[in-house]
Design a protein around this motif. Structure first.
Motif, PDB file in Angstrom:
ATOM      1  N   THR A 167      22.866  27.605  43.970  1.00  0.00           N
ATOM      2  CA  THR A 167      24.101  27.533  43.914  1.00  0.00           C
ATOM      3  C   THR A 167      24.908  28.739  44.008  1.00  0.00           C
ATOM      4  O   THR A 167      24.297  29.815  44.026  1.00  0.00           O
ATOM      5  CB  THR A 167      24.680  27.222  42.339  1.00  0.00           C
ATOM      6  N   ASP A 168      26.152  28.535  44.292  1.00  0.00           N
ATOM      7  CA  ASP A 168      27.007  30.150  44.388  1.00  0.00           C
ATOM      8  C   ASP A 168      28.476  29.778  43.833  1.00  0.00           C
ATOM      9  O   ASP A 168      28.712  28.674  43.756  1.00  0.00           O
ATOM     10  CB  ASP A 168      27.192  30.594  45.834  1.00  0.00           C
ATOM     11  N   LEU A 169      29.285  30.905  43.760  1.00  0.00           N
ATOM     12  CA  LEU A 169      30.674  30.750  43.306  1.00  0.00           C
ATOM     13  C   LEU A 169      31.601  31.232  44.405  1.00  0.00           C
ATOM     14  O   LEU A 169      31.226  31.722  45.435  1.00  0.00           O
ATOM     15  CB  LEU A 169      30.960  31.468  41.984  1.00  0.00           C
ATOM     16  N   ARG A 170      32.825  30.970  44.220  1.00  0.00           N
ATOM     17  CA  ARG A 170      33.832  31.606  45.095  1.00  0.00           C
ATOM     18  C   ARG A 170      33.497  33.256  45.141  1.00  0.00           C
ATOM     19  O   ARG A 170      33.595  33.877  44.247  1.00  0.00           O
ATOM     20  CB  ARG A 170      35.137  31.592  44.771  1.00  0.00           C
ATOM     21  N   TRP A 171      33.261  33.956  46.448  1.00  0.00           N
ATOM     22  CA  TRP A 171      33.155  35.199  46.485  1.00  0.00           C
ATOM     23  C   TRP A 171      34.127  36.022  45.827  1.00  0.00           C
ATOM     24  O   TRP A 171      33.474  37.353  45.237  1.00  0.00           O
ATOM     25  CB  TRP A 171      32.860  35.623  47.697  1.00  0.00           C
ATOM     26  N   TRP A 172      35.418  35.520  45.947  1.00  0.00           N
ATOM     27  CA  TRP A 172      36.441  36.441  45.258  1.00  0.00           C
ATOM     28  C   TRP A 172      36.968  36.250  43.762  1.00  0.00           C
ATOM     29  O   TRP A 172      37.891  36.747  43.446  1.00  0.00           O
ATOM     30  CB  TRP A 172      37.679  36.335  46.212  1.00  0.00           C
ATOM     31  N   TRP A 173      36.086  35.492  43.165  1.00  0.00           N
ATOM     32  CA  TRP A 173      36.316  35.120  41.702  1.00  0.00           C
ATOM     33  C   TRP A 173      36.711  36.400  40.905  1.00  0.00           C
ATOM     34  O   TRP A 173      37.688  35.984  39.973  1.00  0.00           O
ATOM     35  CB  TRP A 173      35.160  34.321  41.291  1.00  0.00           C
ATOM     36  N   ARG A 174      36.345  37.488  41.065  1.00  0.00           N
ATOM     37  CA  ARG A 174      36.580  38.535  40.228  1.00  0.00           C
ATOM     38  C   ARG A 174      37.972  39.282  40.659  1.00  0.00           C
ATOM     39  O   ARG A 174      38.343  39.775  39.914  1.00  0.00           O
ATOM     40  CB  ARG A 174      35.475  39.702  40.437  1.00  0.00           C
ATOM     41  N   VAL A 175      38.310  38.947  41.806  1.00  0.00           N
ATOM     42  CA  VAL A 175      39.702  39.479  42.256  1.00  0.00           C
ATOM     43  C   VAL A 175      40.845  39.424  41.316  1.00  0.00           C
ATOM     44  O   VAL A 175      41.590  40.359  41.019  1.00  0.00           O
ATOM     45  CB  VAL A 175      39.917  39.184  43.672  1.00  0.00           C
ATOM     46  N   PRO A 176      41.034  38.020  40.962  1.00  0.00           N
ATOM     47  CA  PRO A 176      42.367  37.976  40.106  1.00  0.00           C
ATOM     48  C   PRO A 176      42.218  38.825  38.777  1.00  0.00           C
ATOM     49  O   PRO A 176      43.228  39.473  38.376  1.00  0.00           O
ATOM     50  CB  PRO A 176      42.419  36.450  39.691  1.00  0.00           C
ATOM     51  N   TRP A 177      40.861  38.795  38.227  1.00  0.00           N
ATOM     52  CA  TRP A 177      40.703  39.709  37.009  1.00  0.00           C
ATOM     53  C   TRP A 177      40.848  40.997  37.288  1.00  0.00           C
ATOM     54  O   TRP A 177      41.549  41.817  36.639  1.00  0.00           O
ATOM     55  CB  TRP A 177      39.123  39.582  36.328  1.00  0.00           C
ATOM     56  N   VAL A 178      40.690  41.698  38.352  1.00  0.00           N
ATOM     57  CA  VAL A 178      40.423  42.991  38.604  1.00  0.00           C
ATOM     58  C   VAL A 178      42.083  43.253  38.828  1.00  0.00           C
ATOM     59  O   VAL A 178      42.428  44.467  38.462  1.00  0.00           O
ATOM     60  CB  VAL A 178      39.652  43.520  39.812  1.00  0.00           C
ATOM     61  N   VAL A 179      42.835  42.429  39.601  1.00  0.00           N
ATOM     62  CA  VAL A 179      44.371  42.848  39.801  1.00  0.00           C
ATOM     63  C   VAL A 179      45.050  42.629  38.646  1.00  0.00           C
ATOM     64  O   VAL A 179      45.886  43.890  38.395  1.00  0.00           O
ATOM     65  CB  VAL A 179      44.757  41.572  40.735  1.00  0.00           C
ATOM     66  N   VAL A 180      44.676  42.094  37.690  1.00  0.00           N
ATOM     67  CA  VAL A 180      45.492  41.928  36.128  1.00  0.00           C
ATOM     68  C   VAL A 180      45.002  43.527  35.554  1.00  0.00           C
ATOM     69  O   VAL A 180      45.910  43.983  34.880  1.00  0.00           O
ATOM     70  CB  VAL A 180      44.766  40.860  35.177  1.00  0.00           C
ATOM     71  N   PHE A 181      43.896  44.030  35.609  1.00  0.00           N
ATOM     72  CA  PHE A 181      43.378  45.005  35.000  1.00  0.00           C
ATOM     73  C   PHE A 181      44.415  46.133  35.729  1.00  0.00           C
ATOM     74  O   PHE A 181      44.835  46.888  34.951  1.00  0.00           O
ATOM     75  CB  PHE A 181      41.858  45.343  35.279  1.00  0.00           C
ATOM     76  N   VAL A 182      44.195  46.491  37.325  1.00  0.00           N
ATOM     77  CA  VAL A 182      45.017  47.541  37.416  1.00  0.00           C
ATOM     78  C   VAL A 182      46.556  47.285  37.295  1.00  0.00           C
ATOM     79  O   VAL A 182      47.082  48.402  36.880  1.00  0.00           O
ATOM     80  CB  VAL A 182      44.732  47.241  39.169  1.00  0.00           C
ATOM     81  N   VAL A 183      47.295  46.103  37.398  1.00  0.00           N
ATOM     82  CA  VAL A 183      48.699  46.142  36.950  1.00  0.00           C
ATOM     83  C   VAL A 183      48.971  46.637  35.454  1.00  0.00           C
ATOM     84  O   VAL A 183      49.829  47.227  35.156  1.00  0.00           O
ATOM     85  CB  VAL A 183      49.014  44.523  37.120  1.00  0.00           C
ATOM     86  N   ILE A 184      48.079  46.012  34.490  1.00  0.00           N
ATOM     87  CA  ILE A 184      48.278  46.305  33.228  1.00  0.00           C
ATOM     88  C   ILE A 184      47.934  47.699  32.942  1.00  0.00           C
ATOM     89  O   ILE A 184      48.754  48.560  32.321  1.00  0.00           O
ATOM     90  CB  ILE A 184      47.450  45.442  32.295  1.00  0.00           C
ATOM     91  N   ALA A 185      46.911  48.205  33.560  1.00  0.00           N
ATOM     92  CA  ALA A 185      46.628  49.806  33.450  1.00  0.00           C
ATOM     93  C   ALA A 185      47.614  50.573  33.980  1.00  0.00           C
ATOM     94  O   ALA A 185      47.767  51.726  33.543  1.00  0.00           O
ATOM     95  CB  ALA A 185      45.139  50.122  33.798  1.00  0.00           C
ATOM     96  N   ALA A 186      48.125  50.280  35.201  1.00  0.00           N
ATOM     97  CA  ALA A 186      48.939  51.032  35.932  1.00  0.00           C
ATOM     98  C   ALA A 186      50.351  50.999  35.071  1.00  0.00           C
ATOM     99  O   ALA A 186      51.318  52.080  35.312  1.00  0.00           O
ATOM    100  CB  ALA A 186      48.919  50.663  37.433  1.00  0.00           C
ATOM    101  N   ALA A 187      50.769  50.232  34.563  1.00  0.00           N
ATOM    102  CA  ALA A 187      52.449  49.754  33.970  1.00  0.00           C
ATOM    103  C   ALA A 187      52.686  50.942  33.217  1.00  0.00           C
ATOM    104  O   ALA A 187      53.833  51.575  33.441  1.00  0.00           O
ATOM    105  CB  ALA A 187      52.347  48.607  33.325  1.00  0.00           C
ATOM    106  N   PRO A 188      51.760  51.282  32.144  1.00  0.00           N
ATOM    107  CA  PRO A 188      52.472  52.451  31.423  1.00  0.00           C
ATOM    108  C   PRO A 188      52.576  53.645  32.029  1.00  0.00           C
ATOM    109  O   PRO A 188      53.468  54.336  31.995  1.00  0.00           O
ATOM    110  CB  PRO A 188      51.165  52.389  30.215  1.00  0.00           C
ATOM    111  N   VAL A 189      51.696  54.033  33.200  1.00  0.00           N
ATOM    112  CA  VAL A 189      51.659  55.185  33.922  1.00  0.00           C
ATOM    113  C   VAL A 189      52.879  55.239  34.630  1.00  0.00           C
ATOM    114  O   VAL A 189      53.721  56.263  34.744  1.00  0.00           O
ATOM    115  CB  VAL A 189      50.176  55.471  34.958  1.00  0.00           C
ATOM    116  N   VAL A 190      52.971  54.096  35.439  1.00  0.00           N
ATOM    117  CA  VAL A 190      54.142  54.078  36.377  1.00  0.00           C
ATOM    118  C   VAL A 190      55.632  54.158  35.108  1.00  0.00           C
ATOM    119  O   VAL A 190      56.480  54.746  35.787  1.00  0.00           O
ATOM    120  CB  VAL A 190      54.414  52.536  37.043  1.00  0.00           C
TER     121      VAL A 190
END
Length: 415
Positions: free
Chosen positions: A375-398
């Motif tokens: 079995t396998d998963l959608r290869w991009w399943w981590r992408v939405p999570w990583v995008v959320v990390f980046v947005v939240i982490a970057a918001a205070p700096v911005v």
């Protein structure tokens, strides 16, 4: 006013730094490689230490107030997790035997049997009998040197086998007038474990049960149903809460049947709500209902408890990709507190949840080898999570940079 503004700016900067660091820590936990299906987390002993401390503080009695089998499950899963851990790491054998025997004694105590009826067959119902027998057999898989325990295992297995032989339905009652197929699955698996350890004795009962179970599948999903009437009539179709448990034990009974059931389950219950996931729906796709005492609260149709137990089901069915994904999400969303002597999730507020986590993360088969999954998963399943990390982490700096730029632009006017 100037001092207040400066204090407020520094407070916001500190909050921003904390938020950014939290995202960095969370993302590192999320992206850290998970153990393979034949391995277990390095934190297993610390997780078990927390559960034992919770049990010493009567967490099992508190869990009993949350759902009918809370006391039983917390002790049973603690004992089984120790056995599983020792099967993977033999250095834990002596401690595992001591702790799992302690847990078994609590299951067989008056408190452990309190909510079950001795008038049922097997005594105290198939839920109590099946899980207790499975734990006893699991302990004997580590050490079968006590003839009295071997005899007890044989006697209790015989009682279970006789109850199935006398029944016209493959699904015995756990309480008067109530039956859940998952409970019978565990009980029959304990018979298979007996035969694996001590030679063929209950093979005919197991074969008959498998044939009858196949004849009682939920017509809507092709899976074993969630709840049935005492005569075997289906009351509730397949649900993830029981399916993840069933699929923990089916590979112990029949590899082909388990493989088919697991693939059907995965195809109908695996979900990516809002692009996030993977996670497990409580009901199959196209069916939307509210949660209940079995599933707990549902979030976008997702059962958090079933998803946790699904980690163990994925492990024993050879689904490394899904097991690793659920493990990664647990390290992110489970709010783990990892200390030198213990590890707990959700800040330790719900010890029964920790028991399910460690039971699932150490899951392994006791009667056969783990299958090799495809079995396998959608290869991009981590992408939405990583995008959320980046947005939240970057918001205070911005925000800080934007504020500094505004102050710089307004500085000449202030002078």
């Amino acid at each position: 006013m100037g001092r207040l503004r400066r204090t407020a700016r520094w407070a916001l900067r500190i909050v921003g730094v904390v938020v950014t660091l939290a995202c960095v820590v969370g993302s590192s936990r999320f992206l850290w490689p998970q153990p393979g299906i034949d391995e277990q987390p390095g934190s297993t002993e610390r997780q078990l230490a927390f559960v034992r401390d919770a049990l010493d503080g009567d967490a099992d009695f508190a869990a009993q107030n949350q759902f009918p089998e809370g006391h039983f499950f917390l002790n049973a899963l603690y004992g089984l997790s120790w056995v599983q851990a020792a099967r993977t790491d033999p250095d834990l054998r002596e401690q595992a035997l001591r702790e799992s025997r302690w847990a078994l004694a609590r299951l067989e105590s008056a408190d452990g049997r309190a909510v079950f009826s001795p008038a049922l067959r097997p005594a105290y119902g198939v839920f109590w009998a099946g899980w207790t027998n499975w734990l006893r057999g699991a302990i004997l898989s580590l050490d079968a040197g006590d003839p009295a325990e071997v005899q007890r295992f044989a006697a209790h297995s015989e009682e279970i086998a006789q109850a199935f032989t006398a029944s016209e339905t493959p699904f015995l009652q756990a309480y008067h007038g109530q039956a859940w197929p998952v409970d019978s699955t565990v009980a029959v698996a304990s018979l298979r474990l007996h035969d694996r350890l001590f030679g063929e004795r209950f093979g005919a009962v197991t074969t008959r049960w498998l044939a009858s179970a196949r004849a009682h599948l939920d017509p809507a999903t092709g899976l074993l149903p969630h709840e049935v009437a005492p005569d075997g009539t289906q009351l509730d179709g397949a649900r993830a809460t029981s399916q993840t448990m069933i699929l923990r034990f089916l590979p112990e009974l029949d590899a082909d049947f388990a493989r088919n059931q697991y693939q059907l389950f995965r195809a109908q219950f695996l979900s990516y709500p809002g692009g996030f996931g993977p996670a497990l729906r409580e009901y199959p796709r196209g069916v939307d209902k509210a949660g209940d005492v079995d599933s707990g609260p549902l979030v976008a149709g997702i059962s958090l408890s079933a998803t946790v137990v699904g980690l163990g089901a994925a492990r024993v069915n050879g689904d490394h990709e899904l097991a690793a994904a659920i493990g990664s999400e647990g390290e992110l969303l489970g709010l783990p507190v990892d200390l030198p002597g213990s590890k707990r999730y959700a800040f330790g507020a719900v010890p029964i949840g920790d028991a399910f986590v460690v039971w699932s993360s150490t899951a392994r088969l006791l009667t056969t080898e783990h299958p090799v999954g495809e079995t396998d998963l959608r290869w991009w399943w981590r992408v939405p999570w990583v995008v959320v990390f980046v947005v939240i982490a970057a918001a205070p700096v911005v925000g800080i940079l934007a504020a500094a730029r505004r102050r710089h632009r307004s500085a000449p006017a202030d002078r």
